[in-house]
Design a protein around this motif. Structure first.
Motif, short mmCIF file in Angstrom:
data_model
loop_
_atom_site.label_atom_id
_atom_site.label_comp_id
_atom_site.label_asym_id
_atom_site.label_seq_id
_atom_site.Cartn_x
_atom_site.Cartn_y
_atom_site.Cartn_z
N PRO A 20 -94.41 44.19 33.38
CA PRO A 20 -94.37 43.27 32.23
C PRO A 20 -94.89 43.86 30.92
CG PRO A 20 -95.42 42.24 34.14
CD PRO A 20 -95.16 43.65 34.51
N ARG A 21 -95.78 44.82 30.97
CA ARG A 21 -96.33 45.33 29.70
C ARG A 21 -95.27 46.09 28.89
NH1 ARG A 21 -99.52 50.80 30.59
NH2 ARG A 21 -98.53 51.38 32.55
N TYR A 22 -94.24 46.60 29.55
CA TYR A 22 -93.19 47.31 28.81
C TYR A 22 -92.22 46.34 28.12
CZ TYR A 22 -95.04 51.48 30.93
OH TYR A 22 -95.87 52.49 31.32
N GLN A 23 -92.32 45.06 28.46
CA GLN A 23 -91.54 44.04 27.75
C GLN A 23 -92.02 43.91 26.30
OE1 GLN A 23 -88.95 42.32 28.83
NE2 GLN A 23 -89.03 42.85 30.98
N GLN A 24 -93.27 44.28 26.06
CA GLN A 24 -93.88 44.13 24.74
C GLN A 24 -93.88 45.44 23.94
OE1 GLN A 24 -94.51 40.97 24.24
NE2 GLN A 24 -94.05 40.63 26.40
N PHE B 125 -94.21 54.93 22.28
CA PHE B 125 -93.94 53.50 22.42
C PHE B 125 -94.94 52.73 21.56
CE2 PHE B 125 -92.55 54.14 27.15
CZ PHE B 125 -91.54 54.98 26.74
N GLU B 126 -94.47 51.65 20.95
CA GLU B 126 -95.34 50.87 20.08
C GLU B 126 -95.16 49.38 20.35
OE1 GLU B 126 -95.35 52.01 15.99
OE2 GLU B 126 -94.68 54.03 16.47
N PRO B 127 -96.21 48.59 20.09
CA PRO B 127 -96.07 47.15 20.26
C PRO B 127 -95.15 46.57 19.19
CG PRO B 127 -98.24 47.70 19.42
CD PRO B 127 -97.54 48.99 19.70
N GLU B 128 -94.61 45.39 19.50
CA GLU B 128 -93.71 44.73 18.56
C GLU B 128 -94.48 44.31 17.32
OE1 GLU B 128 -90.34 41.25 18.52
OE2 GLU B 128 -91.89 41.16 20.03
N ASN C 21 -93.90 42.25 13.37
CA ASN C 21 -93.03 41.27 12.71
C ASN C 21 -92.08 41.94 11.72
OD1 ASN C 21 -94.08 39.14 14.11
ND2 ASN C 21 -95.64 38.69 12.56
N ASN C 22 -92.51 43.06 11.17
CA ASN C 22 -91.61 43.75 10.23
C ASN C 22 -90.91 44.89 10.95
OD1 ASN C 22 -93.54 45.74 10.50
ND2 ASN C 22 -94.50 45.32 8.52
N GLU C 23 -90.02 45.55 10.25
CA GLU C 23 -89.23 46.61 10.86
C GLU C 23 -89.95 47.96 10.87
OE1 GLU C 23 -86.13 46.50 12.42
OE2 GLU C 23 -86.61 44.38 12.36
N SER C 24 -91.11 48.03 10.21
CA SER C 24 -91.79 49.32 10.12
C SER C 24 -92.56 49.63 11.39
CB SER C 24 -92.73 49.33 8.92
OG SER C 24 -93.77 48.40 9.12
N PHE C 25 -92.73 50.91 11.61
CA PHE C 25 -93.50 51.38 12.75
C PHE C 25 -94.72 52.10 12.21
CE2 PHE C 25 -89.89 50.39 15.28
CZ PHE C 25 -90.32 50.39 16.60
N SER C 26 -95.70 52.30 13.07
CA SER C 26 -96.90 53.03 12.64
C SER C 26 -96.57 54.48 12.35
CB SER C 26 -97.99 52.92 13.72
OG SER C 26 -97.62 53.69 14.84
N SER C 27 -97.56 55.22 12.04
CA SER C 27 -97.35 56.60 11.60
C SER C 27 -97.25 57.58 12.76
CB SER C 27 -98.48 57.01 10.66
OG SER C 27 -99.72 56.88 11.34
N CYS C 28 -96.86 57.14 13.93
CA CYS C 28 -96.69 58.04 15.07
C CYS C 28 -95.60 59.06 14.71
CB CYS C 28 -96.29 57.24 16.31
SG CYS C 28 -96.00 58.26 17.75
N PRO C 29 -95.96 60.35 14.67
CA PRO C 29 -94.94 61.34 14.28
C PRO C 29 -93.84 61.44 15.33
CG PRO C 29 -96.95 62.44 15.00
CD PRO C 29 -97.23 60.96 14.99
N PRO C 30 -92.59 61.60 14.90
CA PRO C 30 -91.49 61.70 15.86
C PRO C 30 -91.60 63.00 16.67
CG PRO C 30 -90.68 62.02 13.62
CD PRO C 30 -92.13 61.67 13.52
#
Length: 175
Positions: free
Chosen positions: A100-104, A58-61, A63-72
């Motif tokens: 509420p923290r999972y909303q983010q 899980f990652e925080p929101e 602004n761009n569509e990219s995600f961090s380098s967390c390997p799948p």
């Protein structure tokens, strides 16, 4: 139709899984924020459940569509035939939906979707759809419009002979 996005919110995903019994979901991507979602592929309910059991992806929101380098996660880790602990999953879904923290927090579904999933156009032949289901052993088939936007999902139940004949009779009967 209940569709998912490539970047999906954890809380809304948990609510969706808790409130439906669908076996699979179409996944869409918005080319631009003000555009409708374009069909990208499908993901099975079991795979989503296995993903939700791995909070480290899980990652925080952003602004761009990219995600961090967390390997799948590996294919072996999410590919299961049956859930081993349904009560644990129920507790997890409830926590994700209410805390509420999972909303983010979000999950990147792109590495896990079936990008080669079959789809048919909205005005595709019913007879050919039935043949595709039978020959490929499908459980569900996404229906798209001319812009490749999801407009429906056909399941095996939809193509069962008696309910299908009844719906066709009602559709074709004079008003």
């Amino acid at each position: 139709v209940r569709v998912l996005h490539l970047k999906e919110n954890i809380a809304s995903l948990a609510r969706l899984l808790a409130s439906t019994s669908h076996g699979g979901f179409p996944v869409v991507c918005r080319p631009k924020p003000d555009h409708a979602g374009v069909f990208q592929g499908t993901i099975k309910r079991l795979e989503l459940c296995m993903l939700l059991e791995n909070e480290h992806i899980f990652e925080p929101e952003t602004n761009n569509e990219s995600f961090s380098s967390c390997p799948p996660l590996s294919y072996e880790k999410i590919r299961v035939e049956k859930l081993s602990n349904l009560s644990r999953l129920t507790v997890l879904l409830n926590r994700y939906a209410t805390d509420p923290r999972y909303q983010q927090l979000f999950i990147n579904l792109e590495p896990y979707i079936n990008k080669s999933a079959m789809s048919v156009q909205a005005h595709f032949s019913l007879q050919r759809t039935y043949i595709i289901f039978r020959t490929l052993g499908l459980r569900h088939l996404t229906v798209v419009d001319q812009q490749n936007q999801v407009v429906g999902v056909i399941t095996r139940k939809d193509l069962m002979p008696f309910p299908l004949e009844e719906r066709l009779r009602l559709q074709l009967a004079p008003q």
